[in-house]
Enzyme design. Structure first.
Site, PDB file in Angstrom:
ATOM      1  N   ASP A   1       4.187  -4.499  -4.470  1.00 19.54           N
ATOM      2  CA  ASP A   1       4.292  -2.577  -4.088  1.00 19.54           C
ATOM      3  C   ASP A   1       4.463  -2.290  -2.470  1.00 19.54           C
ATOM      4  O   ASP A   1       5.412  -3.549  -1.969  1.00 19.54           O
ATOM      5  CB  ASP A   1       2.344  -2.303  -4.030  1.00 19.54           C
ATOM      6  CG  ASP A   1       1.781  -3.489  -2.957  1.00 19.54           C
ATOM      7  OD1 ASP A   1       1.827  -4.771  -2.385  1.00 19.54           O
ATOM      8  OD2 ASP A   1       0.787  -2.418  -2.213  1.00 19.54           O
TER       9      ASP A   1
ATOM     10  N   GLU B   1      -1.182  -5.093  -2.370  1.00 18.79           N
ATOM     11  CA  GLU B   1      -1.159  -5.723  -0.758  1.00 18.79           C
ATOM     12  C   GLU B   1      -1.195  -4.602  -0.054  1.00 18.79           C
ATOM     13  O   GLU B   1      -2.131  -4.708   1.061  1.00 18.79           O
ATOM     14  CB  GLU B   1      -0.293  -7.141  -0.355  1.00 18.79           C
ATOM     15  CG  GLU B   1      -0.552  -7.420   0.567  1.00 18.79           C
ATOM     16  CD  GLU B   1       0.437  -7.448   2.155  1.00 18.79           C
ATOM     17  OE1 GLU B   1      -0.307  -7.649   3.295  1.00 18.79           O
ATOM     18  OE2 GLU B   1       0.806  -6.018   1.902  1.00 18.79           O
TER      19      GLU B   1
HETATM   20 ZN   LIG Z   1       3.964  -6.831   3.117  1.00 16.03          ZN
END
Ligand SMILES: [Zn+2]
Length: 412
Positions: free
Chosen positions: A83, A177
């Site tokens: 992401d 994340e």
């Molecule tokens: Zn990162």
């Protein structure tokens, strides 16, 4: 080393929008991440990796580079996240600047924005290198497509060089994340590595195994609204209580007044009327005892303020987010030394500053898999000024190959 497919692979990855969404409650938080992971699954299957699985529970794509050595070698894992951060990621159109001169400003597409050495002195380090930048309208997503590209290129290299002796290697590509939830459901047992590294973030040399301890809290305040003309001694303004609450916290312990190893309380938002107010803080401290002391201070401030009222007007909802991975890594320092040695062997000086933040590895380390972080090469992450040098990503691949080589020697 030069790796033919690294740059085209990276460009292909960054063009795909994989922004995560903090408001979402699904895993992954956005369907585009699944789309990306499915394409990546096909790519690594085509490279010949085995045990390629996209876990529907946690959205981790995991795979194995089978061992080529008969010796008992420890299983190393490499992890990255697919992401990208909270900034426009639609229509990413990267610019490639070959043989950058180390001083000229780089115009970002048709926009008025540019990368220049006054605002970004780090550019000077990259004279003679190939830079990838944005066109000024999006982020680049080098965080962490650089990490993904480095790991896949590493796998491609090993699959086409079966003469290189190594043990079993596990790869993992995870979601979300950037919104801090991606590793929550990581399956340590299923991943089955002895130790691992995340390949994420910063410039060449970064080796991170100390992070903040982190907690967050929501404060809700119930006021009492009385007509302002008759309010004396009767009105309880929720906004005023919010201001008082903030003023109880030390000015020199905010994010904008601390650095290095200092911790802080940071107010993140504030919504309020006289009737009610709500706001969020994050708390950070490198010491676990420091985090606990800060949490106790918050509880004490609320209790003291509440004691002046007929009922508890200030409510605190506080929870821990992640812990400093050093508490786990200190018993496994040989894996830090392995990465240090690998960097030195390929001509890199390791930079081991503690991270004023967290990594997926902070959570995963506490789940029983010690996981320091190794650079992926990005600069100015999370916005339009983001860029990465091809040579930095090449160095990341070099380090992974060297870790594998050293790990193989360690087994004998
Ligand atoms: Zn990162």
């Amino acid at each position: 080393m030069k790796y033919t497919n690294l740059l085209p692979r990276f460009i292909d990855y960054v063009k795909k929008d994989t922004r995560s969404d903090e408001e979402s409650t699904t895993v992954p938080s956005t369907p585009n991440q699944t789309k990306f992971l499915l394409a990546l699954k096909k790519e690594i299957e085509d490279l010949g990796l085995t045990e390629v699985e996209l876990n529907p529970e946690n959205s981790y794509l995991t795979a194995t580079i089978p061992a080529t050595s008969e010796d008992a070698v420890k299983t190393v894992g490499f992890l990255s996240h697919v992401d990208t951060a909270d900034f426009n990621s639609v229509g990413i159109s990267p610019q490639i600047i070959k043989n950058y001169d180390g001083k000229s400003p780089i115009a970002l597409g048709e926009t008025d924005f540019n990368l220049n050495t006054t605002d970004f002195p780090s550019l000077k380090k990259y004279a003679g290198q190939t830079l990838v930048t944005t066109d000024g309208t999006t982020l680049l997503g080098s965080d962490d497509k650089s990490g993904v590209a480095a790991i896949v290129t590493f796998a491609e290299y090993l699959m086409s060089h079966p003469e290189i002796k190594h043990g079993k290697i596990r790869l993992g590509f995870g979601p979300d994340e950037e919104i801090g939830t991606g590793a929550d459901k990581f399956d340590t047992k299923g991943f089955a590595a002895d130790f691992a590294y995340t390949i994420d973030g910063g410039p060449v040399g970064q080796l991170e195994y100390e992070t903040f301890n982190a907690a967050a809290l929501k404060v809700s305040i119930q006021g009492k609204n009385i007509h302002p003309g008759e309010a004396k001694g009767k009105m309880i303004s929720a906004i005023q209580l919010a201001i008082d609450f903030q003023n109880h916290l030390p000015e020199d312990e905010r994010a904008d007044t601390t650095d290095k190893r200092e911790g802080f309380y940071q107010l993140m938002n504030l919504n309020g009327t006289i009737e009610d107010a709500s706001f969020d803080y994050i708390i950070r401290d490198f010491e676990r005892s420091g985090l606990e002391a800060r949490k106790a201070n918050i509880t004490k401030i609320a209790a003291e303020m509440n004691s002046k009222f007929d009922k508890d007007r200030i409510k605190i909802d506080m929870y821990d987010q992640y812990y400093n991975m050093i508490d786990v890594i200190q018993d496994n320092m040989e894996i830090v030394e392995l990465a240090e040695q690998a960097m030195k062997n390929v001509g890199i000086t390791p930079d081991e500053e503690p991270v004023r933040g967290g990594t997926d590895g902070s959570k995963i380390s506490f789940m029983g898999l010690p996981t320091p972080n190794i650079f992926a090469g990005g600069e100015n992450m999370h916005g339009r000024y983001e860029y990465v040098a091809l040579e930095s990503m090449e160095k990341a691949v070099d380090v992974l190959l060297e870790i594998i080589a050293l790990n193989n020697l360690n087994s004998k």
